[in-house]
Design a protein around this motif. Structure first.
Motif, PDB file in Angstrom:
ATOM      1  N   SER A 112       0.856  -1.145   0.036  1.00  0.00           N
ATOM      2  CA  SER A 112       0.108   0.066  -0.112  1.00  0.00           C
ATOM      3  C   SER A 112       0.789   1.179  -0.001  1.00  0.00           C
ATOM      4  CB  SER A 112      -1.061   0.102   1.448  1.00  0.00           C
ATOM      5  OG  SER A 112      -0.125   0.256   2.460  1.00  0.00           O
ATOM      6  N   GLU A 113       0.309   2.524  -0.380  1.00  0.00           N
ATOM      7  CA  GLU A 113       0.901   3.636  -0.632  1.00  0.00           C
ATOM      8  C   GLU A 113       1.322   3.898   0.762  1.00  0.00           C
ATOM      9  OE1 GLU A 113      -0.166   6.941  -2.712  1.00  0.00           O
ATOM     10  OE2 GLU A 113      -0.002   5.797  -4.764  1.00  0.00           O
ATOM     11  N   ASP A 114       0.524   3.805   1.781  1.00  0.00           N
ATOM     12  CA  ASP A 114       0.796   4.138   3.266  1.00  0.00           C
ATOM     13  C   ASP A 114       2.060   3.468   3.700  1.00  0.00           C
ATOM     14  OD1 ASP A 114      -1.102   6.127   3.410  1.00  0.00           O
ATOM     15  OD2 ASP A 114      -2.486   4.932   4.241  1.00  0.00           O
ATOM     16  N   GLU A 115       2.023   2.290   3.612  1.00  0.00           N
ATOM     17  CA  GLU A 115       3.421   1.556   3.979  1.00  0.00           C
ATOM     18  C   GLU A 115       4.706   2.090   3.213  1.00  0.00           C
ATOM     19  OE1 GLU A 115       5.447  -1.506   5.708  1.00  0.00           O
ATOM     20  OE2 GLU A 115       3.538  -0.600   6.209  1.00  0.00           O
ATOM     21  N   VAL A 116       4.540   2.198   1.923  1.00  0.00           N
ATOM     22  CA  VAL A 116       5.483   2.730   1.084  1.00  0.00           C
ATOM     23  C   VAL A 116       6.192   3.986   1.755  1.00  0.00           C
ATOM     24  CG1 VAL A 116       6.378   3.845  -1.025  1.00  0.00           C
ATOM     25  CG2 VAL A 116       4.878   1.844  -0.940  1.00  0.00           C
ATOM     26  N   VAL A 117       4.923   5.003   2.373  1.00  0.00           N
ATOM     27  CA  VAL A 117       5.566   6.165   2.909  1.00  0.00           C
ATOM     28  C   VAL A 117       6.264   5.930   4.266  1.00  0.00           C
ATOM     29  CG1 VAL A 117       4.741   8.313   3.907  1.00  0.00           C
ATOM     30  CG2 VAL A 117       3.722   7.422   1.693  1.00  0.00           C
TER      31      VAL A 117
ATOM     32  N   ARG B  25       5.505  11.405  -1.137  1.00  0.00           N
ATOM     33  CA  ARG B  25       4.112  11.128  -1.716  1.00  0.00           C
ATOM     34  C   ARG B  25       4.482  12.111  -3.073  1.00  0.00           C
ATOM     35  NH1 ARG B  25       0.339   8.937   1.503  1.00  0.00           N
ATOM     36  NH2 ARG B  25       0.863   9.289   3.677  1.00  0.00           N
ATOM     37  N   THR B  26       5.081  13.062  -3.194  1.00  0.00           N
ATOM     38  CA  THR B  26       5.475  13.768  -4.606  1.00  0.00           C
ATOM     39  C   THR B  26       6.157  12.408  -5.484  1.00  0.00           C
ATOM     40  OG1 THR B  26       5.783  15.528  -3.637  1.00  0.00           O
ATOM     41  CG2 THR B  26       6.626  15.255  -5.694  1.00  0.00           C
TER      42      THR B  26
ATOM     43  N   LEU C 273       5.648   9.300  -5.295  1.00  0.00           N
ATOM     44  CA  LEU C 273       4.560   8.272  -5.696  1.00  0.00           C
ATOM     45  C   LEU C 273       3.802   8.781  -7.030  1.00  0.00           C
ATOM     46  CD1 LEU C 273       3.586   7.025  -1.948  1.00  0.00           C
ATOM     47  CD2 LEU C 273       4.696   5.688  -3.876  1.00  0.00           C
ATOM     48  N   GLU C 274       3.559   9.994  -7.024  1.00  0.00           N
ATOM     49  CA  GLU C 274       2.853  10.629  -7.944  1.00  0.00           C
ATOM     50  C   GLU C 274       3.671  10.326  -9.235  1.00  0.00           C
ATOM     51  OE1 GLU C 274       1.819  14.796  -7.269  1.00  0.00           O
ATOM     52  OE2 GLU C 274       0.876  14.271  -5.202  1.00  0.00           O
ATOM     53  N   VAL C 275       5.201  10.884  -9.080  1.00  0.00           N
ATOM     54  CA  VAL C 275       5.628  10.471 -10.415  1.00  0.00           C
ATOM     55  C   VAL C 275       5.840   8.985 -10.736  1.00  0.00           C
ATOM     56  CG1 VAL C 275       8.130  10.598 -11.415  1.00  0.00           C
ATOM     57  CG2 VAL C 275       7.187  12.605  -9.684  1.00  0.00           C
ATOM     58  N   TYR C 276       5.761   8.178  -9.604  1.00  0.00           N
ATOM     59  CA  TYR C 276       5.674   6.722  -9.873  1.00  0.00           C
ATOM     60  C   TYR C 276       4.671   6.207 -10.966  1.00  0.00           C
ATOM     61  CZ  TYR C 276       4.927   1.711  -9.069  1.00  0.00           C
ATOM     62  OH  TYR C 276       4.398   0.426  -9.185  1.00  0.00           O
ATOM     63  N   HIS C 277       3.448   6.928 -10.425  1.00  0.00           N
ATOM     64  CA  HIS C 277       2.088   6.471 -10.940  1.00  0.00           C
ATOM     65  C   HIS C 277       2.140   7.083 -12.614  1.00  0.00           C
ATOM     66  CE1 HIS C 277       0.309   4.758  -7.602  1.00  0.00           C
ATOM     67  NE2 HIS C 277       0.534   5.747  -6.800  1.00  0.00           N
ATOM     68  N   THR C 278       2.867   8.049 -12.709  1.00  0.00           N
ATOM     69  CA  THR C 278       2.715   8.486 -13.982  1.00  0.00           C
ATOM     70  C   THR C 278       3.865   7.846 -15.018  1.00  0.00           C
ATOM     71  OG1 THR C 278       2.423  10.714 -13.222  1.00  0.00           O
ATOM     72  CG2 THR C 278       2.930  10.758 -15.482  1.00  0.00           C
ATOM     73  N   GLU C 279       5.019   7.724 -14.338  1.00  0.00           N
ATOM     74  CA  GLU C 279       6.286   7.345 -15.475  1.00  0.00           C
ATOM     75  C   GLU C 279       6.625   5.749 -15.171  1.00  0.00           C
ATOM     76  OE1 GLU C 279       9.681   9.779 -15.073  1.00  0.00           O
ATOM     77  OE2 GLU C 279       8.655  11.719 -15.138  1.00  0.00           O
ATOM     78  N   THR C 280       6.458   5.212 -14.052  1.00  0.00           N
ATOM     79  CA  THR C 280       7.057   3.972 -13.800  1.00  0.00           C
ATOM     80  C   THR C 280       6.002   2.873 -13.722  1.00  0.00           C
ATOM     81  OG1 THR C 280       8.730   4.904 -12.347  1.00  0.00           O
ATOM     82  CG2 THR C 280       8.348   2.400 -12.113  1.00  0.00           C
ATOM     83  N   GLU C 281       4.899   3.265 -13.263  1.00  0.00           N
ATOM     84  CA  GLU C 281       3.518   2.239 -13.202  1.00  0.00           C
ATOM     85  C   GLU C 281       3.257   1.625 -14.641  1.00  0.00           C
ATOM     86  OE1 GLU C 281       0.125   1.723 -10.244  1.00  0.00           O
ATOM     87  OE2 GLU C 281      -0.192   3.393 -11.433  1.00  0.00           O
TER      88      GLU C 281
END
Length: 201
Positions: A98-103, A152-153, A155-163
């Motif tokens: 989960s994102e919360d766990e990543v943070v 968290r910033t 993670l936004e880049v992750y969703h756009t570029e890496t996912e």
């Protein structure tokens, strides 16, 4: 732990950047110039460092890439390179968490100033003495990009570029997805078993 278990070198983009910059290689100097200006290092520089590292003798029987490829352009460049070298990927490991766990994991990470390879976590792997490295007594610090808001910033880049590379590798049939919650050795065992299963078809 995964690289150690599989007896292959762990190739991390962070380590590659640090090594090339400290050794003053042409790619390292180029990367440093971009970083000093606060700009992202272009893909071709990162790809060049990764290629150089994968061609080292200790990687002749395999390697574990960590933090690379980070986007579709890098994934396609990696495919081209591996095809040229006659190498096939055994698997691409997707760690589900989960994102919360990543943070929590990243924001709690602490590194030794003397040796970046000595890594701790305020919850999961705390040092015996707060802010002091167990290995060498060096000061532990939090990377400037490991604060919660920066994570968290990222993670936004992750969703756009890496996912998008998850689908890219799923279409190639090399994606292996495992749940990454639990103790490190449990997740490592899960990863090894899933990769072995993928490799043996």
């Amino acid at each position: 732990m995964l690289a150690k278990t599989l007896s292959i070198p762990h190739i991390s983009t962070g380590d590659l950047f640090r090594a090339n910059i400290s050794q003053g290689t042409p790619l390292g100097l180029e990367a440093k110039a971009y970083m000093n200006e606060g700009r992202l290092v272009p893909d071709e520089v990162t790809i060049g460092m990764a290629k150089d590292r994968m061609l080292q003798p200790d990687a002749a029987h395999g390697f574990l890439l960590d933090g690379f490829p980070r986007n579709l352009g890098q994934a396609k460049a990696l495919d081209e390179f591996l095809t040229e070298q006659g190498i096939a990927l055994d698997g691409v490991l997707d760690l589900e968490v989960s994102e919360d766990e990543v943070v929590k994991r990243i924001a709690g990470r602490r590194l030794c100033r003397n040796d970046g390879g000595h890594v701790y976590h305020v919850i999961y792997n705390p040092p015996k003495t707060e802010d002091v490295c167990d290995e060498c007594g060096g000061e532990l610090y939090q990377r400037s990009d490991d604060t919660e808001d920066k994570v968290r910033t990222r993670l936004e880049v992750y969703h756009t570029e890496t996912e998008p590379i998850i689908d890219y590798y799923a279409q190639q049939g090399v994606l292996v997805t495992i749940p990454a919650l639990g103790k490190v050795d449990e997740v490592t065992e899960r990863a090894v078993a899933a990769l072995e299963q993928k490799k043996n078809g």
